[in-house]
Design a protein around this motif. Structure first.
Motif, short mmCIF file in Angstrom:
data_model
loop_
_atom_site.label_atom_id
_atom_site.label_comp_id
_atom_site.label_asym_id
_atom_site.label_seq_id
_atom_site.Cartn_x
_atom_site.Cartn_y
_atom_site.Cartn_z
N LYS A 47 0.82 -1.23 0.00
CA LYS A 47 0.00 0.00 0.00
C LYS A 47 0.85 1.27 0.00
O LYS A 47 0.34 2.35 -0.26
CB LYS A 47 -0.98 0.00 1.17
N ALA A 124 -10.62 -12.05 -1.48
CA ALA A 124 -10.66 -10.59 -1.56
C ALA A 124 -10.27 -10.13 -2.97
O ALA A 124 -10.95 -9.29 -3.57
CB ALA A 124 -9.71 -9.97 -0.52
N THR A 156 -14.44 -5.28 0.47
CA THR A 156 -13.98 -4.46 1.59
C THR A 156 -13.95 -5.29 2.87
O THR A 156 -12.97 -5.25 3.63
CB THR A 156 -14.93 -3.25 1.78
N ALA A 157 -15.01 -6.09 3.09
CA ALA A 157 -15.07 -6.92 4.31
C ALA A 157 -13.93 -7.94 4.32
O ALA A 157 -13.25 -8.13 5.34
CB ALA A 157 -16.41 -7.63 4.39
N SER A 159 -11.09 -7.77 2.76
CA SER A 159 -9.80 -7.09 2.91
C SER A 159 -9.55 -6.70 4.37
O SER A 159 -8.43 -6.79 4.87
CB SER A 159 -9.73 -5.86 2.01
N TRP A 160 -10.62 -6.27 5.04
CA TRP A 160 -10.49 -5.95 6.47
C TRP A 160 -10.08 -7.20 7.25
O TRP A 160 -9.18 -7.16 8.09
CB TRP A 160 -11.82 -5.43 7.02
N ALA A 161 -10.77 -8.30 6.95
CA ALA A 161 -10.46 -9.55 7.65
C ALA A 161 -9.01 -9.96 7.36
O ALA A 161 -8.30 -10.46 8.25
CB ALA A 161 -11.43 -10.65 7.21
N HIS A 162 -8.56 -9.73 6.11
CA HIS A 162 -7.18 -10.08 5.73
C HIS A 162 -6.17 -9.21 6.51
O HIS A 162 -5.13 -9.69 6.93
CB HIS A 162 -7.02 -9.87 4.22
N THR A 163 -6.53 -7.95 6.73
CA THR A 163 -5.65 -7.06 7.51
C THR A 163 -5.61 -7.52 8.97
O THR A 163 -4.53 -7.59 9.59
CB THR A 163 -6.15 -5.60 7.42
N ILE A 164 -6.79 -7.86 9.53
CA ILE A 164 -6.82 -8.34 10.92
C ILE A 164 -5.99 -9.63 11.04
O ILE A 164 -5.20 -9.80 11.97
CB ILE A 164 -8.28 -8.56 11.38
N TYR A 167 -2.28 -8.86 11.27
CA TYR A 167 -1.81 -8.42 12.59
C TYR A 167 -1.84 -9.57 13.61
O TYR A 167 -0.97 -9.67 14.47
CB TYR A 167 -2.59 -7.19 13.06
#
Ligand code: HEM
Length: 196
Positions: A47, A124, A156-157, A159-164, A167
Motif C-alpha cells: 500500500k 478478496a 472491503t469486508a 480485505s479488512w479480515a485479511h488485515t486483521i 496483525y
C-alpha cells in the motif's frame, strides 16, 4: 537440516527416539518460514507503493505476494494431511502444563491462520475483480479462474479480515519466536534443536 549430535533431546516417543521432529515436518516448517518471509513484508509494503510510475512495480509486488501466499496455503494443507498420519514428538516431560497449553494454542492458531489468511486474500482479490490472472497469474504461469462476481462490499469486508489476520499473524509469530528464545536462552532445553 540434520539432528544435533549431543544425544536425545527431551520429549521422545517410539517414533521420535531422538526427540526430533521428522525430516518431512522440518521441511514443511522451514519452507513455510521462507514463504512467510516473503508474504508478510510484501503484504505490508504494497500500500506504500503509489504513483503511476510505480504501477508495474506494484503489480510485481502483488504477483509475488499472492503467489507466495497461495503456496503457503498449499503447503499448509499438505502439512496438515501429513501430520495427521505422522504425529509430532511429544512435549518434553518436564514442561509445565501452562507452557504446554500456551504452545499448543499458539501452534493451532498459526495453523488456522496459515489456512485462513491466504483464503481471505484469495477471495478478496476475486471480489475486487482482480483474480490471479494476467500479471498476477499464480507463479506467473497459471491463470486461475474467477470464483465470484465483483462486489465492493464483500471485497472491503474480506480485505479488512485479511488485515486483521495479518496483525494476528504478527502477534502469534512474536509469541512463537519469543518462546523459542525463552526455551533456548532461559530454559536451555534444546527446543529449537528439535526442529533443526
Ligand atoms: C499466509 C499468507 C498471507 C499473508 C501472511 C498475507 C499478509 C498480508 C499482509 C501483511 C498484508 C497487508 C495488510 C495491511 O496492511 O492492510 C496483505 C495485504 C494483501 N494481501 Fe495478503 N497475505 C497472504 C496471502 C494472500 C493471498 C493468497 C492473496 C491473494 C491471492 C493476498 C492478497 C492480498 C492483497 C490484495 C492485499 C492488499 C494489498 C494492498 O493493496 O494494500 N494475500 N497481506
Amino acid at each position: 537440516m540434520d539432528a544435533s549430535s549431543a544425544g536425545p533431546l527431551p520429549g521422545q516417543d517410539a517414533t521420535h527416539p531422538d526427540g526430533q521432529y521428522g525430516s518431512a515436518a522440518k521441511w514443511f516448517h522451514w519452507i513455510t518460514v521462507g514463504l512467510m518471509a516473503i508474504a508478510l513484508p510484501t503484504g505490508f509494503v504494497i500500500k506504500f507503493i503509489t504513483g503511476e510510475a510505480d504501477g508495474a512495480y506494484k503489480m510485481g509486488f502483488y504477483a509475488i505476494h499472492e503467489s507466495a501466499g497461495l503456496t503457503i496455503l498449499i503447503t499448509a494443507l499438505a502439512r496438515i494431511a501429513w501430520k495427521w498420519r505422522h504425529p509430532p514428538p511429544p512435549h518434553p516431560a518436564d514442561l509445565p502444563p501452562l507452557m504446554r497449553m500456551a504452545a499448543t494454542a499458539t501452534h493451532h492458531g498459526l495453523y488456522a491462520l496459515l489456512i485462513l489468511q491466504p483464503v481471505l486474500g484469495f477471495f478478496a482479490t476475486n471480489a475486487w475483480g482482480f483474480p490471479l490472472q494476467g500479471q498476477t497469474a499464480y507463479l506467473g504461469l497459471i491463470h486461475l479462474p474467477k470464483f465470484m462476481e465483483t462486489s465492493e462490499g464483500l471485497a472491503t469486508a474480506l480485505s479488512w479480515a485479511h488485515t486483521i489476520g495479518a496483525y494476528l499473524f504478527v502477534v502469534l509469530l512474536a509469541a512463537h519466536i519469543g518462546a523459542v528464545v525463552f526455551h533456548n536462552a532461559i530454559r536451555k532445553d534444546g527446543t529449537l534443536l528439535r526442529m533443526l
